[in-house]
Design a protein around this motif. Structure first.
Motif, short mmCIF file in Angstrom:
data_model
loop_
_atom_site.label_atom_id
_atom_site.label_comp_id
_atom_site.label_asym_id
_atom_site.label_seq_id
_atom_site.Cartn_x
_atom_site.Cartn_y
_atom_site.Cartn_z
N ASN A 1 0.79 -1.06 -0.03
CA ASN A 1 0.04 -0.18 0.01
C ASN A 1 0.75 1.43 -0.20
O ASN A 1 0.62 2.27 -0.88
CB ASN A 1 -0.92 -0.18 1.06
N VAL B 1 2.52 1.69 -3.52
CA VAL B 1 1.48 2.01 -4.54
C VAL B 1 1.22 3.65 -4.21
O VAL B 1 1.12 4.38 -5.50
CB VAL B 1 0.19 1.20 -4.38
N GLN C 1 -2.04 -2.57 -7.36
CA GLN C 1 -3.61 -2.52 -7.08
C GLN C 1 -4.32 -4.02 -7.07
O GLN C 1 -5.15 -4.31 -6.22
CB GLN C 1 -4.42 -1.60 -7.81
N LYS D 1 -5.74 -6.18 -4.18
CA LYS D 1 -7.05 -6.70 -4.15
C LYS D 1 -7.01 -8.07 -3.62
O LYS D 1 -7.91 -8.59 -2.98
CB LYS D 1 -7.64 -6.71 -5.34
#
Length: 138
Positions: free
Chosen positions: A61, A64, A104, A108
Motif C-alpha cells: 500500500n 502504490v 492494485q 485486491k
C-alpha cells in the motif's frame, strides 16, 4: 517341513503377544493435550499467515501510494500538458501506470486472502471454543 516349522513359530509368537497384552487406551488428559497441541499448531500457522499477509499489504500500500505520488509529478499541471509532454515523461507515465495497476491487483488479492484467513480463524475458534492460546511471556 520347513514351512510347517515357520507357521508354528508364527502362531506361537502371535498367541504369546495376544495373551500378554490387551488393548490399552491412553489417559483422557493425554488425549486432551494431544488435541490441544494439534489445534495450537493450526492456530499458530493461521496467525503467522495472517500477520505476513497484513504486513505485505501495508508495505505494498505504501509503495502504490508512492508510485501514485511520483506519477502525479510527471503528469504536470497544465490543461493541455498531454499535448506537448516530453516522450521521456510519457514513458515514465506508462511505467508508473503498469506498476500501479499491478500493485492494485495484488492489493485486491491480499484483501481477499486476509478475509479468507480471518474467516478460517473465526471458524476454528467457534469449533474449538475451549482452546486458549498459550500466554506469551513478556
Amino acid at each position: 517341513m520347513f514351512q510347517l516349522f515357520l507357521r508354528a513359530r508364527a502362531h506361537n509368537l502371535l498367541n504369546s503377544r495376544r495373551e500378554d497384552k490387551g488393548f490399552k487406551a491412553r489417559s483422557a488428559e493425554r488425549d486432551a493435550e494431544t488435541d490441544r497441541v494439534r489445534i495450537e499448531a493450526i492456530m499458530t500457522a493461521l496467525d503467522t499467515a495472517l500477520q505476513e499477509a497484513e504486513r505485505e499489504q501495508a508495505g505494498l500500500n505504501r509503495r502504490v501510494d508512492d508510485a501514485l505520488a511520483r506519477a502525479s509529478v510527471t503528469i504536470g499541471n497544465g490543461t493541455d500538458e498531454y499535448l506537448d509532454r516530453e516522450p521521456l515523461d510519457n514513458h515514465h507515465q506508462d511505467l508508473f501506470a503498469a506498476d500501479i495497476s499491478n500493485g492494485q491487483r495484488r492489493l485486491k488479492e491480499l484483501s481477499s486472502t486476509i478475509a479468507h484467513l480471518k474467516f478460517v480463524k473465526a471458524a476454528m475458534l467457534t469449533r474449538f471454543p475451549d482452546f486458549k492460546p498459550p500466554q506469551l511471556n513478556s
